[in-house]
Design a protein around this motif. Sequence first.
Motif, PDB file in Angstrom:
ATOM      1  N   GLU A 171     -24.112 -13.831   9.390  1.00  0.00           N
ATOM      2  CA  GLU A 171     -23.576 -15.226   9.316  1.00  0.00           C
ATOM      3  C   GLU A 171     -22.633 -15.394  10.762  1.00  0.00           C
ATOM      4  OE1 GLU A 171     -23.505 -19.212   7.873  1.00  0.00           O
ATOM      5  OE2 GLU A 171     -24.819 -17.433   7.347  1.00  0.00           O
ATOM      6  N   CYS A 172     -22.542 -16.456  11.254  1.00  0.00           N
ATOM      7  CA  CYS A 172     -22.068 -16.994  12.210  1.00  0.00           C
ATOM      8  C   CYS A 172     -20.526 -17.245  11.850  1.00  0.00           C
ATOM      9  CB  CYS A 172     -22.478 -17.999  13.340  1.00  0.00           C
ATOM     10  SG  CYS A 172     -24.103 -17.539  14.087  1.00  0.00           S
ATOM     11  N   ASP A 173     -19.311 -16.775  12.501  1.00  0.00           N
ATOM     12  CA  ASP A 173     -18.076 -17.523  12.273  1.00  0.00           C
ATOM     13  C   ASP A 173     -17.884 -18.990  12.392  1.00  0.00           C
ATOM     14  OD1 ASP A 173     -17.137 -14.732  12.277  1.00  0.00           O
ATOM     15  OD2 ASP A 173     -16.120 -14.697  14.039  1.00  0.00           O
ATOM     16  N   TYR A 174     -18.499 -19.436  13.358  1.00  0.00           N
ATOM     17  CA  TYR A 174     -18.344 -20.888  13.362  1.00  0.00           C
ATOM     18  C   TYR A 174     -18.924 -21.686  12.068  1.00  0.00           C
ATOM     19  CZ  TYR A 174     -22.686 -22.200  15.406  1.00  0.00           C
ATOM     20  OH  TYR A 174     -23.997 -22.276  15.507  1.00  0.00           O
ATOM     21  N   LYS A 175     -19.994 -21.093  11.603  1.00  0.00           N
ATOM     22  CA  LYS A 175     -20.593 -21.643  10.473  1.00  0.00           C
ATOM     23  C   LYS A 175     -19.686 -21.561   9.085  1.00  0.00           C
ATOM     24  CE  LYS A 175     -24.720 -23.143  11.869  1.00  0.00           C
ATOM     25  NZ  LYS A 175     -25.148 -24.560  11.858  1.00  0.00           N
ATOM     26  N   LEU A 176     -18.981 -20.381   9.073  1.00  0.00           N
ATOM     27  CA  LEU A 176     -18.289 -20.091   7.881  1.00  0.00           C
ATOM     28  C   LEU A 176     -16.865 -21.157   7.953  1.00  0.00           C
ATOM     29  CD1 LEU A 176     -18.146 -16.115   7.377  1.00  0.00           C
ATOM     30  CD2 LEU A 176     -19.426 -17.959   6.230  1.00  0.00           C
ATOM     31  N   ALA A 177     -16.697 -21.408   9.167  1.00  0.00           N
ATOM     32  CA  ALA A 177     -15.369 -22.472   9.389  1.00  0.00           C
ATOM     33  C   ALA A 177     -15.859 -23.676   9.143  1.00  0.00           C
ATOM     34  CB  ALA A 177     -15.151 -22.285  10.982  1.00  0.00           C
ATOM     35  N   GLU A 178     -17.199 -23.903   9.457  1.00  0.00           N
ATOM     36  CA  GLU A 178     -17.704 -25.376   8.818  1.00  0.00           C
ATOM     37  C   GLU A 178     -17.410 -25.415   7.459  1.00  0.00           C
ATOM     38  OE1 GLU A 178     -21.503 -25.709  10.706  1.00  0.00           O
ATOM     39  OE2 GLU A 178     -20.612 -26.088  12.683  1.00  0.00           O
ATOM     40  N   LYS A 179     -17.648 -24.480   6.809  1.00  0.00           N
ATOM     41  CA  LYS A 179     -17.831 -24.513   5.104  1.00  0.00           C
ATOM     42  C   LYS A 179     -16.169 -24.708   4.676  1.00  0.00           C
ATOM     43  CE  LYS A 179     -21.778 -21.670   4.341  1.00  0.00           C
ATOM     44  NZ  LYS A 179     -22.517 -20.291   3.866  1.00  0.00           N
ATOM     45  N   HIS A 180     -15.418 -24.094   5.377  1.00  0.00           N
ATOM     46  CA  HIS A 180     -13.968 -23.946   5.165  1.00  0.00           C
ATOM     47  C   HIS A 180     -13.481 -25.516   5.385  1.00  0.00           C
ATOM     48  CE1 HIS A 180     -12.929 -19.965   4.775  1.00  0.00           C
ATOM     49  NE2 HIS A 180     -13.274 -19.743   6.145  1.00  0.00           N
ATOM     50  N   LEU A 181     -14.189 -26.124   6.328  1.00  0.00           N
ATOM     51  CA  LEU A 181     -13.733 -27.651   6.539  1.00  0.00           C
ATOM     52  C   LEU A 181     -14.259 -28.546   5.298  1.00  0.00           C
ATOM     53  CD1 LEU A 181     -13.947 -27.752  10.617  1.00  0.00           C
ATOM     54  CD2 LEU A 181     -11.693 -27.863   9.193  1.00  0.00           C
ATOM     55  N   ALA A 182     -15.444 -28.158   5.002  1.00  0.00           N
ATOM     56  CA  ALA A 182     -16.205 -29.041   4.054  1.00  0.00           C
ATOM     57  C   ALA A 182     -15.364 -28.858   2.782  1.00  0.00           C
ATOM     58  CB  ALA A 182     -17.508 -28.459   3.751  1.00  0.00           C
ATOM     59  N   ASN A 183     -14.939 -27.493   2.433  1.00  0.00           N
ATOM     60  CA  ASN A 183     -14.092 -27.399   1.311  1.00  0.00           C
ATOM     61  C   ASN A 183     -12.655 -27.863   1.226  1.00  0.00           C
ATOM     62  OD1 ASN A 183     -16.159 -25.567   0.489  1.00  0.00           O
ATOM     63  ND2 ASN A 183     -15.160 -23.719   1.085  1.00  0.00           N
ATOM     64  N   MET A 184     -12.282 -28.293   2.518  1.00  0.00           N
ATOM     65  CA  MET A 184     -10.795 -28.613   2.554  1.00  0.00           C
ATOM     66  C   MET A 184     -10.977 -30.449   2.947  1.00  0.00           C
ATOM     67  SD  MET A 184      -8.786 -26.145   2.148  1.00  0.00           S
ATOM     68  CE  MET A 184      -7.158 -26.546   3.035  1.00  0.00           C
ATOM     69  N   GLN A 185     -12.002 -31.064   2.399  1.00  0.00           N
ATOM     70  CA  GLN A 185     -12.290 -32.616   2.920  1.00  0.00           C
ATOM     71  C   GLN A 185     -10.854 -33.249   2.356  1.00  0.00           C
ATOM     72  OE1 GLN A 185     -14.223 -34.177   4.288  1.00  0.00           O
ATOM     73  NE2 GLN A 185     -15.999 -32.973   4.562  1.00  0.00           N
ATOM     74  N   ASP A 186     -10.261 -32.871   1.311  1.00  0.00           N
ATOM     75  CA  ASP A 186      -9.195 -33.715   0.633  1.00  0.00           C
ATOM     76  C   ASP A 186      -8.024 -33.006   1.070  1.00  0.00           C
ATOM     77  OD1 ASP A 186     -11.179 -35.214  -0.813  1.00  0.00           O
ATOM     78  OD2 ASP A 186     -10.986 -33.608  -2.462  1.00  0.00           O
ATOM     79  N   ILE A 187      -7.890 -32.486   2.189  1.00  0.00           N
ATOM     80  CA  ILE A 187      -6.611 -31.606   2.563  1.00  0.00           C
ATOM     81  C   ILE A 187      -6.267 -32.354   3.867  1.00  0.00           C
ATOM     82  CG2 ILE A 187      -5.254 -29.466   2.898  1.00  0.00           C
ATOM     83  CD1 ILE A 187      -6.010 -30.243   0.000  1.00  0.00           C
ATOM     84  N   LYS A 188      -5.167 -32.458   4.447  1.00  0.00           N
ATOM     85  CA  LYS A 188      -4.810 -33.157   5.561  1.00  0.00           C
ATOM     86  C   LYS A 188      -4.683 -31.813   6.454  1.00  0.00           C
ATOM     87  CE  LYS A 188      -3.405 -35.649   9.285  1.00  0.00           C
ATOM     88  NZ  LYS A 188      -4.262 -36.057  10.024  1.00  0.00           N
ATOM     89  N   ILE A 189      -5.440 -31.742   7.591  1.00  0.00           N
ATOM     90  CA  ILE A 189      -5.434 -30.666   8.638  1.00  0.00           C
ATOM     91  C   ILE A 189      -5.042 -31.094  10.024  1.00  0.00           C
ATOM     92  CG2 ILE A 189      -6.682 -28.491   9.880  1.00  0.00           C
ATOM     93  CD1 ILE A 189      -8.222 -28.467   7.107  1.00  0.00           C
ATOM     94  N   GLU A 190      -3.935 -30.688  10.620  1.00  0.00           N
ATOM     95  CA  GLU A 190      -3.456 -31.166  11.695  1.00  0.00           C
ATOM     96  C   GLU A 190      -4.213 -30.465  13.101  1.00  0.00           C
ATOM     97  OE1 GLU A 190       0.786 -31.324  12.519  1.00  0.00           O
ATOM     98  OE2 GLU A 190       1.371 -31.756  10.157  1.00  0.00           O
ATOM     99  N   ASP A 191      -4.207 -29.425  12.852  1.00  0.00           N
ATOM    100  CA  ASP A 191      -4.641 -28.564  13.949  1.00  0.00           C
ATOM    101  C   ASP A 191      -5.498 -27.261  13.477  1.00  0.00           C
ATOM    102  OD1 ASP A 191      -2.990 -26.326  13.664  1.00  0.00           O
ATOM    103  OD2 ASP A 191      -1.884 -27.336  15.622  1.00  0.00           O
ATOM    104  N   PHE A 192      -6.505 -26.535  14.509  1.00  0.00           N
ATOM    105  CA  PHE A 192      -7.372 -25.589  13.776  1.00  0.00           C
ATOM    106  C   PHE A 192      -7.177 -24.450  14.895  1.00  0.00           C
ATOM    107  CE2 PHE A 192     -11.278 -23.436  14.086  1.00  0.00           C
ATOM    108  CZ  PHE A 192     -11.909 -23.230  12.826  1.00  0.00           C
ATOM    109  N   ALA A 193      -6.770 -23.163  14.613  1.00  0.00           N
ATOM    110  CA  ALA A 193      -6.648 -22.305  15.593  1.00  0.00           C
ATOM    111  C   ALA A 193      -7.703 -21.082  15.310  1.00  0.00           C
ATOM    112  CB  ALA A 193      -5.292 -21.860  15.629  1.00  0.00           C
TER     113      ALA A 193
END
Length: 304
Positions: A171-193
């Motif tokens: 699995e690609c790292d960025y695909k897993l990152a997209e899953k993280h962002l989907a799981n965090m839909q209700d959370i305010k994220i300012e930036d992504f490092a």
Amino acid sequence: MVHRKTWGKKFKDTRNWKVYHEELITRGEFFIDFDFLKNWDKELKVMNRGKPGAPYQYPDSLFYWISPLYTFLDSRKLEGFMRKLSYYIPALKACDHSTMVERLNQLNFSLTINKNKSYKVAVDSTGNKFSNRGEYIRHKWKLQRGWIKVSIMIDRFSKELLDVEVALEGECDYKLAEKHLANMQDIKIEDFAGDGAYYVEELYTLLQKRGIQPVIKMPRNASTHGLDPMHTAVREKEALGGYQPWRDKYKYGYRWNIEAYNSATKRIFGECVRTHKEQNCLHEAKMKFIHYERMKKYAQARST
């Protein structure tokens, strides 16, 4: 002897070592906290209310307690451990190893996140091995079972674990990152490092849609041509004067806290899994990181 000049400012240690020292000691209590025994009967009554078939004999809280220990002892040794412990603690009823494994694989742990806060996150992945075979066995019998990829998202300043995703090694790292962002839909994220593995146009576009500032390390020879978010970020870095001003502006250096988080989890809970079925292996690898976060918060709550 030649003295080499180190980069950056001299580190200033602001940690309260008295408090942190007590936290590290209290983490040991996490593994033998029997508070769940106080509500054993009450919890079983709620679990069995309206349940068809045979009633539960053991509450879920028992297996929440067992789960971190399973990383150190296999199911049969844990059965023996509980059998001996129940001799001294009659309220603790020992279960057999097959029940233990079945219930552990059914547990659904979740992280408690404050939805009123905003987070500056870091994402990174690490590996867990499918077995603890030594190099001789791998060489002799040509066994290549691969490994499990575990991707975590933390707040890179508070070091709080926000999300965990697991997958097989392809699995690609960025695909897993997209899953993280989907799981965090209700959370305010300012930036992504993230490191260079996340320098992907698809991820930049998703971050722009969510209004999240990308803080992703770019290749030295990254192109500045293009109107998409990825190339716009490269032009911004060049306008700031290169990597160092860009790093300082967005505090990219704090991304390294996620490397420390991965390392600490592996040092405590190991880097191989005990189960055999693929789905159970993925579940077990994920639980290691959640247990580490549980242990941290347990110690913090009792040391302050």
